[in-house]
Design an enzyme around this catalytic site. Sequence first.
Site, PDB file in Angstrom:
ATOM      1  N   ASP A 231       5.125  39.626  10.582  1.00  0.00           N
ATOM      2  CA  ASP A 231       5.538  41.033  10.709  1.00  0.00           C
ATOM      3  C   ASP A 231       7.051  41.157  10.975  1.00  0.00           C
ATOM      4  OD1 ASP A 231       5.191  39.933  13.241  1.00  0.00           O
ATOM      5  OD2 ASP A 231       4.481  41.803  14.140  1.00  0.00           O
ATOM      6  N   GLU A 321       2.182  32.954  23.086  1.00  0.00           N
ATOM      7  CA  GLU A 321       3.569  33.043  23.549  1.00  0.00           C
ATOM      8  C   GLU A 321       3.709  32.550  24.992  1.00  0.00           C
ATOM      9  OE1 GLU A 321       6.600  36.059  22.144  1.00  0.00           O
ATOM     10  OE2 GLU A 321       5.889  36.970  24.013  1.00  0.00           O
TER      11      GLU A 321
HETATM   12  N1  UDP Z   1      -1.804  37.485  12.630  1.00  0.00           N
HETATM   13  C1  UDP Z   1      -2.506  37.703  11.453  1.00  0.00           C
HETATM   14  N2  UDP Z   1      -3.644  38.458  11.493  1.00  0.00           N
HETATM   15  C2  UDP Z   1      -4.100  39.021  12.657  1.00  0.00           C
HETATM   16  C3  UDP Z   1      -3.360  38.820  13.848  1.00  0.00           C
HETATM   17  C4  UDP Z   1      -2.206  38.061  13.799  1.00  0.00           C
HETATM   18  O1  UDP Z   1      -2.133  37.221  10.391  1.00  0.00           O
HETATM   19  O2  UDP Z   1      -5.132  39.727  12.628  1.00  0.00           O
HETATM   20  C5  UDP Z   1      -0.611  36.617  12.602  1.00  0.00           C
HETATM   21  C6  UDP Z   1       0.580  37.271  11.908  1.00  0.00           C
HETATM   22  O3  UDP Z   1       1.397  36.278  11.330  1.00  0.00           O
HETATM   23  C7  UDP Z   1       1.288  37.921  13.077  1.00  0.00           C
HETATM   24  C8  UDP Z   1       1.094  36.882  14.157  1.00  0.00           C
HETATM   25  O4  UDP Z   1      -0.209  36.336  13.927  1.00  0.00           O
HETATM   26  O5  UDP Z   1       2.638  38.204  12.790  1.00  0.00           O
HETATM   27  C9  UDP Z   1       1.184  37.386  15.602  1.00  0.00           C
HETATM   28  O6  UDP Z   1       0.537  38.612  15.762  1.00  0.00           O
HETATM   29  P1  UDP Z   1       1.389  39.946  15.980  1.00  0.00           P
HETATM   30  O7  UDP Z   1       2.590  39.909  15.114  1.00  0.00           O
HETATM   31  O8  UDP Z   1       0.481  41.119  15.817  1.00  0.00           O
HETATM   32  O9  UDP Z   1       1.784  39.805  17.515  1.00  0.00           O
HETATM   33  P2  UDP Z   1       3.074  40.431  18.221  1.00  0.00           P
HETATM   34  O10 UDP Z   1       4.280  39.949  17.473  1.00  0.00           O
HETATM   35  O11 UDP Z   1       2.933  41.903  18.165  1.00  0.00           O
HETATM   36  O12 UDP Z   1       2.998  39.883  19.603  1.00  0.00           O
HETATM   37 MN    MN Z   2       4.704  39.674  15.462  1.00  0.00          MN
END
Ligand code: UDP
Ligand code: MN
Length: 370
Positions: A231, A321
């Site tokens: 993302d 994390e």
């Molecule tokens: N991800 C995914 N599908 C999901 C949840 C997470 O592919 O249903 C992967 C995706 O690469 C994402 C990463 O895991 O960028 C981490 O999740 P997210 O970006 O939602 O977490 P945040 O950055 O908001 O902590």
């Molecule tokens: Mn993310």
Amino acid sequence: MALGAEWGLRWLRSHGGYRKQEGQRQRGQGTPIWALPRAKKRLLWQLLLTAFGFLGLYLYGLRSLRSLEVFIPMGICPRATMPLLRDNFTGVLQHWARPEVLTCTSWAAPIIWDGTFDPQIAEQEARRQNLTIGLTVFAVGRYLEKYLEHFLDSAEQHFMVGQSVVYYVFTDRPEAVPYMTLGQGRVLRVERVQQENRWQDVSMARMRTLHEALGGQLGQEADYVFCLDVDQHFTSNFGPETLADLVAQLHAWHYHWPRWLLPYERDKRSAAALSFGEGDFYYHAALFGGSVAALRKLTAHCALGQQLDRERGVEAIWHDESHLNKFFWLYKPTKVLSPEFCWDLKIGWRTEIHTPRLLWEPKEYTLVRN
Ligand code: UDP
Ligand code: MN
């Protein structure tokens, strides 16, 4: 005299009002607002104004409050440490180019800021070593349609341009991965992973999957690997100046915060727990990297920590994390990337952020998460 009369009148009014209210209560009816005694009306107004005040502060004020955090000093790299901070990719770092920010850690690892390195030296060195650089990304469930194409497209334009690159896309639907025309010396491999019930489990499962991949073909064909969230997208050159044995990313939202405020896992039952005297920086799990051997160790440590937590029925506050931050506390990164390398536009404009290399996509959790 006049004051006394005023008080007397007030007392009478409020007293009468109270009796009236009592009577109404007995009859089982609510008191309309305009019939409330003056003191209560005033209290109601005060409550309403406070609530609106807090709402306003929450919506608009916190942002301006946050912008004040740039005045919390990051510290200065000691002069004696500066000459030690060279590696094959960056040469000697030009600390004087960025006097306003911290350019090294207490264990003498460089913190790479825009302007402190020469990208051409890094490119030449990587080509001389004939490196292959891996880039892993997970796109499971709705994250695939929402982010993957833009992520890969931007990586083609900015990630390790002119080097040999191997992308590893991990997804539950390999057939849905968009077809991409890649630059010379760049390949894309798609690996199937299973969908998990919770988004947190998808995020955490990455550690074990990466560990296995690094022990297999990815580990054989790549010298260095970067593991990224999907993302986000590249906006500027992300080159070999970022390479090192173990690379961590300063979290854009926390790099000015005092250590005791950092959102580490604090519950002692979790394998990720750090106590209040522990921790160096807060690192972002959306980007970490390093040599294959170092990343094997990192992913094994985090996967094991997550497994232990599951067995104990606990889950770290920020999932993978939190475990990553514990790992980097125990095993210090050999290179740290400034927040310029992974920036969130929501934070707003800052003079110390010159050229963002990666930008977060806006969080649209309702669209992509289960
Ligand atoms: N991800 C995914 N599908 C999901 C949840 C997470 O592919 O249903 C992967 C995706 O690469 C994402 C990463 O895991 O960028 C981490 O999740 P997210 O970006 O939602 O977490 P945040 O950055 O908001 O902590
Ligand atoms: Mn993310």
